[in-house]
Scaffold this active site. Structure first.
Site, short mmCIF file in Angstrom:
data_model
loop_
_atom_site.label_atom_id
_atom_site.label_comp_id
_atom_site.label_asym_id
_atom_site.label_seq_id
_atom_site.Cartn_x
_atom_site.Cartn_y
_atom_site.Cartn_z
CE1 TYR A 133 -7.53 13.04 -15.31
CE2 TYR A 133 -8.90 14.60 -16.49
CZ TYR A 133 -7.84 13.71 -16.46
OH TYR A 133 -7.09 13.52 -17.59
CB SER A 172 0.94 17.57 -19.59
OG SER A 172 0.19 16.75 -18.72
N PRO A 173 0.15 20.30 -22.03
CG PRO A 173 -1.42 21.86 -22.80
CD PRO A 173 -1.30 20.59 -21.99
CG LEU A 174 0.68 25.23 -20.75
CD1 LEU A 174 -0.27 26.14 -19.98
CD2 LEU A 174 1.54 26.04 -21.72
P1 NAP Z 1 -1.10 21.64 -18.14
O1 NAP Z 1 -2.43 22.05 -18.64
O2 NAP Z 1 0.02 21.56 -19.11
O3 NAP Z 1 -0.64 22.58 -16.94
C1 NAP Z 1 -1.53 23.01 -15.97
C2 NAP Z 1 -0.84 24.05 -15.12
O4 NAP Z 1 -0.48 25.17 -15.94
C3 NAP Z 1 -1.73 24.61 -14.02
O5 NAP Z 1 -0.92 24.80 -12.88
C4 NAP Z 1 -2.20 25.95 -14.57
O6 NAP Z 1 -2.41 26.91 -13.54
C5 NAP Z 1 -1.02 26.36 -15.41
N1 NAP Z 1 -1.39 27.25 -16.53
C6 NAP Z 1 -2.44 27.13 -17.38
N2 NAP Z 1 -2.46 28.12 -18.29
C7 NAP Z 1 -1.37 28.89 -18.01
C8 NAP Z 1 -0.84 30.06 -18.58
N3 NAP Z 1 -1.42 30.65 -19.63
N4 NAP Z 1 0.29 30.59 -18.04
C9 NAP Z 1 0.90 30.00 -16.98
N5 NAP Z 1 0.44 28.88 -16.39
C10 NAP Z 1 -0.69 28.32 -16.91
O7 NAP Z 1 -1.16 20.22 -17.41
P2 NAP Z 1 -2.28 19.12 -17.20
O8 NAP Z 1 -3.38 19.60 -16.36
O9 NAP Z 1 -1.54 17.89 -16.78
O10 NAP Z 1 -2.79 18.79 -18.68
C11 NAP Z 1 -3.92 19.41 -19.25
C12 NAP Z 1 -5.12 18.49 -19.28
O11 NAP Z 1 -4.85 17.32 -20.04
C13 NAP Z 1 -5.53 17.92 -17.91
O12 NAP Z 1 -6.13 18.88 -17.09
C14 NAP Z 1 -6.40 16.78 -18.33
O13 NAP Z 1 -7.67 17.23 -18.75
C15 NAP Z 1 -5.59 16.23 -19.52
N6 NAP Z 1 -4.65 15.16 -19.14
C16 NAP Z 1 -4.86 13.91 -19.64
C17 NAP Z 1 -4.01 12.86 -19.29
C18 NAP Z 1 -4.27 11.50 -19.87
O14 NAP Z 1 -3.67 10.51 -19.39
N7 NAP Z 1 -5.12 11.39 -20.85
C19 NAP Z 1 -2.92 13.07 -18.44
C20 NAP Z 1 -2.71 14.36 -17.96
C21 NAP Z 1 -3.56 15.40 -18.32
P3 NAP Z 1 -3.87 27.28 -12.93
O15 NAP Z 1 -4.71 26.05 -12.94
O16 NAP Z 1 -3.52 27.75 -11.55
O17 NAP Z 1 -4.46 28.39 -13.76
#
Ligand code: NAP
Length: 276
Positions: free
Chosen positions: A47, A186-188
């Site tokens: 990251y 990516s729960p959201l």
């Molecule tokens: P995510 O957490 O599902 O979505 C992030 C997005 O949702 C951001 O734009 C955030 O906005 C927004 N958000 C967060 N809380 C919210 C809420 N309560 N209401 C509305 N929007 C909201 O996606 P992700 O970042 O892909 O996944 C989460 C984490 O999983 C990553 O950050 C990483 O640490 C991990 N991950 C791991 C892998 C892997 O291969 N192991 C792959 C992907 C992700 P703001 O930031 O603007 O607040």
């Protein structure tokens, strides 16, 4: 003691540490999460090419003992000796002497046995307290568990959300059976358009209205309702951090779960693991 088992919610950090102009708000978001009790923090050397680990390092400075720290090694750095050096670099960026859970980010060309041997060496040296994998489907998990050191795998981090329920068919039951927590990434729905599609769903909005909650909170509450699952949303906006913490207090009723099941059915046969 499994480092993830007592957590249902953590903080993701993908896309943090990419732009120095945003560093302060990212650090503050993570600190707000810690203040609210979201003490599991997920990051990776990938990251921001180390930038996210630096942001995490700044956020946890002076409060390391509160935090359950997860980081991940690139597959191409996961060789027996390369992983030692990659871990040292992560520790330096994180400003700590140990990582609670160190994951192989995804399966690459390095033989699994070699990576596990490297992880064991790091654990023996106290640089990591536990290790695990990410983006492993059921067959990968079965193979990993058969390899030397495989039985110590402490988590599998995979994509899992209401619209991507494939793991419920076999991977999630298998992990439960083996006592391995699943970290839902990516729960959201990471991608903005996919997320908008999720949040606009009428059934999700209906359940949200019943609870006076947002669709995002219900999407998280759905994951909190699954045994052996911990969700790690990434949030920089303080309102999002607060909303995610508050979602832990939402208890979905059987009627809510039935509404969500009808709108987002779980697969009835094996589907390949979703990978970002
Ligand atoms: P995510 O957490 O599902 O979505 C992030 C997005 O949702 C951001 O734009 C955030 O906005 C927004 N958000 C967060 N809380 C919210 C809420 N309560 N209401 C509305 N929007 C909201 O996606 P992700 O970042 O892909 O996944 C989460 C984490 O999983 C990553 O950050 C990483 O640490 C991990 N991950 C791991 C892998 C892997 O291969 N192991 C792959 C992907 C992700 P703001 O930031 O603007 O607040």
């Amino acid at each position: 003691m499994n480092p993830i088992a007592q957590h249902r919610l953590g903080q993701g950090t993908w896309y943090m540490g990419e732009d120095p102009a945003h560093q302060d708000e990212e650090v503050r978001a993570l600190q707000l999460g810690l203040d609210l009790g979201i003490t599991l923090v997920d990051t990776a050397e990938m990251y921001g090419e180390g930038g996210a680990e630096r942001v995490v390092g700044a956020a946890i400075a002076g409060r390391r003992d509160e935090v359950t720290l997860v980081s991940k090694v690139y597959p191409h750095n996961a060789g027996r000796s390369e992983v030692q050096r990659a871990c040292e670099r992560s520790l330096a960026r994180l400003g700590t002497d140990r990582i609670d859970l160190y994951l192989l980010h995804w399966r690459g060309g390095v033989p699994l046995a070699e990576t596990l041997e490297g992880f064991e060496k790091l654990r023996a040296a106290g640089k990591i307290l536990a290790y695990g994998v990410s983006n492993f489907d059921t067959a990968d998990m079965q193979e990993a568990l058969r390899a030397p050191g495989g039985k110590a795998i402490a988590a599998n981090q995979v994509m899992y959300n209401l619209r991507r329920r494939g793991i419920e068919f076999d991977l999630l039951p298998w992990c439960r059976e083996h006592g391995i927590p699943v970290m839902a990434y990516s729960p959201l729905e990471s991608d903005r358009r996919e997320q908008q599609r999720l949040f606009a769903d009428p059934a999700l909005r209906q359940v949200a209205a019943r609870h006076g909650a947002t669709p995002a909170q219900i999407a998280l509450a759905f994951l909190f309702a699954q045994d052996g699952v911990c969700a790690i949303p990434k949030a920089v906006q303080p309102d999002h951090v607060r909303a995610n913490r508050a979602a832990l207090d939402i208890v979905l009723t059987p009627e809510d779960l039935a509404t969500l099941d009808a709108a987002f059915p779980a697969p009835k046969r094996k589907v390949a693991l979703d990978i970002l």
